[in-house]
Design a protein around this motif. Structure first.
Motif, PDB file in Angstrom:
ATOM      1  N   GLY A  70       0.794  -1.229   0.000  1.00  0.00           N
ATOM      2  CA  GLY A  70       0.000   0.000   0.000  1.00  0.00           C
ATOM      3  C   GLY A  70       0.823   1.273   0.000  1.00  0.00           C
ATOM      4  N   ALA A  71       2.109   1.186  -0.324  1.00  0.00           N
ATOM      5  CA  ALA A  71       3.007   2.346  -0.282  1.00  0.00           C
ATOM      6  C   ALA A  71       2.608   3.410  -1.296  1.00  0.00           C
ATOM      7  N   LEU A  72       2.917   4.652  -0.938  1.00  0.00           N
ATOM      8  CA  LEU A  72       2.718   5.786  -1.838  1.00  0.00           C
ATOM      9  C   LEU A  72       4.047   6.344  -2.336  1.00  0.00           C
ATOM     10  N   TYR A  73       5.134   5.927  -1.714  1.00  0.00           N
ATOM     11  CA  TYR A  73       6.455   6.430  -2.069  1.00  0.00           C
ATOM     12  C   TYR A  73       7.467   5.295  -2.055  1.00  0.00           C
ATOM     13  N   TYR A  74       8.560   5.502  -2.768  1.00  0.00           N
ATOM     14  CA  TYR A  74       9.701   4.597  -2.689  1.00  0.00           C
ATOM     15  C   TYR A  74      10.948   5.401  -3.029  1.00  0.00           C
ATOM     16  N   PHE A  75      12.085   4.943  -2.574  1.00  0.00           N
ATOM     17  CA  PHE A  75      13.334   5.624  -2.898  1.00  0.00           C
ATOM     18  C   PHE A  75      14.503   4.673  -2.706  1.00  0.00           C
ATOM     19  N   ASN A  76      15.598   5.021  -3.328  1.00  0.00           N
ATOM     20  CA  ASN A  76      16.833   4.261  -3.196  1.00  0.00           C
ATOM     21  C   ASN A  76      17.697   4.942  -2.134  1.00  0.00           C
ATOM     22  N   PRO A  77      17.916   4.316  -0.995  1.00  0.00           N
ATOM     23  CA  PRO A  77      18.671   4.968   0.080  1.00  0.00           C
ATOM     24  C   PRO A  77      20.108   5.309  -0.305  1.00  0.00           C
ATOM     25  N   ALA A  78      20.631   4.670  -1.339  1.00  0.00           N
ATOM     26  CA  ALA A  78      22.005   4.941  -1.752  1.00  0.00           C
ATOM     27  C   ALA A  78      22.129   6.269  -2.507  1.00  0.00           C
ATOM     28  N   THR A  79      21.005   6.759  -3.036  1.00  0.00           N
ATOM     29  CA  THR A  79      21.058   7.987  -3.833  1.00  0.00           C
ATOM     30  C   THR A  79      20.153   9.101  -3.315  1.00  0.00           C
ATOM     31  N   ALA A  80      19.244   8.800  -2.399  1.00  0.00           N
ATOM     32  CA  ALA A  80      18.289   9.802  -1.919  1.00  0.00           C
ATOM     33  C   ALA A  80      18.969  10.867  -1.074  1.00  0.00           C
ATOM     34  N   THR A  81      18.658  12.115  -1.357  1.00  0.00           N
ATOM     35  CA  THR A  81      19.244  13.228  -0.587  1.00  0.00           C
ATOM     36  C   THR A  81      18.191  14.032   0.167  1.00  0.00           C
ATOM     37  N   SER A  82      16.915  13.723  -0.055  1.00  0.00           N
ATOM     38  CA  SER A  82      15.839  14.474   0.589  1.00  0.00           C
ATOM     39  C   SER A  82      15.606  13.985   2.010  1.00  0.00           C
ATOM     40  N   ALA A  83      15.679  14.902   2.960  1.00  0.00           N
ATOM     41  CA  ALA A  83      15.406  14.543   4.359  1.00  0.00           C
ATOM     42  C   ALA A  83      13.940  14.148   4.510  1.00  0.00           C
ATOM     43  N   TRP A  84      13.072  14.756   3.708  1.00  0.00           N
ATOM     44  CA  TRP A  84      11.642  14.475   3.810  1.00  0.00           C
ATOM     45  C   TRP A  84      11.355  13.022   3.463  1.00  0.00           C
ATOM     46  N   ILE A  85      11.925  12.513   2.379  1.00  0.00           N
ATOM     47  CA  ILE A  85      11.622  11.141   1.986  1.00  0.00           C
ATOM     48  C   ILE A  85      12.126  10.154   3.022  1.00  0.00           C
ATOM     49  N   TRP A  86      13.231  10.466   3.674  1.00  0.00           N
ATOM     50  CA  TRP A  86      13.735   9.591   4.738  1.00  0.00           C
ATOM     51  C   TRP A  86      12.806   9.580   5.957  1.00  0.00           C
ATOM     52  N   SER A  87      11.969  10.613   6.068  1.00  0.00           N
ATOM     53  CA  SER A  87      11.063  10.698   7.222  1.00  0.00           C
ATOM     54  C   SER A  87       9.799   9.867   7.037  1.00  0.00           C
ATOM     55  N   ARG A  88       9.559   9.371   5.821  1.00  0.00           N
ATOM     56  CA  ARG A  88       8.349   8.605   5.565  1.00  0.00           C
ATOM     57  C   ARG A  88       8.430   7.233   6.244  1.00  0.00           C
ATOM     58  N   PRO A  89       7.322   6.784   6.845  1.00  0.00           N
ATOM     59  CA  PRO A  89       7.322   5.482   7.545  1.00  0.00           C
ATOM     60  C   PRO A  89       7.601   4.323   6.583  1.00  0.00           C
ATOM     61  N   LEU A  90       8.572   3.518   6.925  1.00  0.00           N
ATOM     62  CA  LEU A  90       8.955   2.387   6.082  1.00  0.00           C
ATOM     63  C   LEU A  90       7.915   1.264   6.176  1.00  0.00           C
ATOM     64  N   ILE A  91       7.561   0.718   5.033  1.00  0.00           N
ATOM     65  CA  ILE A  91       6.660  -0.439   4.987  1.00  0.00           C
ATOM     66  C   ILE A  91       7.448  -1.704   4.665  1.00  0.00           C
ATOM     67  N   VAL A  92       8.255  -1.640   3.601  1.00  0.00           N
ATOM     68  CA  VAL A  92       9.006  -2.821   3.190  1.00  0.00           C
ATOM     69  C   VAL A  92      10.182  -2.394   2.318  1.00  0.00           C
ATOM     70  N   THR A  93      11.236  -3.181   2.341  1.00  0.00           N
ATOM     71  CA  THR A  93      12.376  -2.968   1.445  1.00  0.00           C
ATOM     72  C   THR A  93      12.424  -4.120   0.443  1.00  0.00           C
ATOM     73  N   ILE A  94      12.485  -3.768  -0.843  1.00  0.00           N
ATOM     74  CA  ILE A  94      12.572  -4.772  -1.906  1.00  0.00           C
ATOM     75  C   ILE A  94      13.711  -4.358  -2.829  1.00  0.00           C
TER      76      ILE A  94
END
Length: 228
Positions: free
Chosen positions: A197-221
């Motif tokens: 049911g996620a609304l967002y996804y990102f690659n932690p190796a390249t993400a620079t936005s503090a906001w996206i890191w604040s989103r509650p994690l559901i699953v890592t694939i």
């Protein structure tokens, strides 16, 4: 001319007219034609390509209006096509868009409907090299956004929303679509959602936005974190 000859000529004329009508109907059934009043994923792709090449300055909204028609006419004139403002098979070919008609040309994706093609393109661009489950999950995120009140309510609207997907702005969206992405798109459209049911996804190796890191994690694939 005898009555018998006249009857024969009349019968031949009727037979010819019936054959021509049949050919017209068959040809029309296999030809794509987009004109003012049309809408959908293919119209969105027509607008997107015309805009990228400088022919169109309107909204990429999937609605074939007067501005799209004018842009098509301009494109047709520049490319030696009949400038009727309608996008048939010849104009689709000039735009590099596969036709769904019976000609057999175009890319492998020509056998899929518009929603599958559009969703597959963003999956391929955003999740190329990711495990198959991760590709389906990316497609599911797009569809979750379509259903969510905070996002546009159409597939094209979500995908082309400004700054929503890096792949749309950096050119990856225009690259050839992986065959697995078509299957992943179909699975997502059929209801599969490995993202939970996620609304967002990102690659932690390249993400620079503090906001996206604040989103509650559901699953890592694979390389993507899927978040609420």
């Amino acid at each position: 001319m005898s009555k018998k000859q006249k009857k024969l000529l009349l019968a031949l004329a009727v037979l010819f007219a019936v054959n021509m009508l049949a050919v017209t109907l068959i040809t029309g059934a296999h030809a794509d034609l987009y004109k003012r009043g049309a809408s959908g994923a293919t119209v969105t792709e027509i607008q997107r390509r015309l805009k990228a090449w400088g022919y169109y300055s309107g909204a990429v909204d999937g609605i074939y209006g007067s501005r799209t028609e004018a842009a098509v006419r301009w494109f047709q004139r520049k490319n030696g096509l009949s400038a009727d403002g309608q996008v048939g098979d010849l104009t689709l070919a000039a735009l590099g868009i596969p036709s769904s008609g019976g000609g057999g040309g175009g890319s492998r994706g020509g056998s899929y409907d518009g929603d599958v093609q559009l969703l597959a393109r963003i999956i391929s661009a955003e999740a190329r090299g990711e495990p198959y489950q991760g590709q389906v999950a990316v497609g599911a995120v797009v569809l979750n956004r379509v259903r969510h009140p905070s996002f546009p309510d159409t597939l094209a609207g979500v995908i082309y929303q400004t700054d929503a997907f890096t792949a749309v702005s950096d050119g990856q969206f225009d690259q050839p679509v992986a065959e697995s992405a078509y299957r992943a798109a179909q699975d997502a459209l059929n209801g599969s959602d490995p993202s939970g049911g996620a609304l967002y996804y990102f690659n932690p190796a390249t993400a620079t936005s503090a906001w996206i890191w604040s989103r509650p994690l559901i699953v890592t694939i694979g390389n993507h974190r899927f978040c609420a």
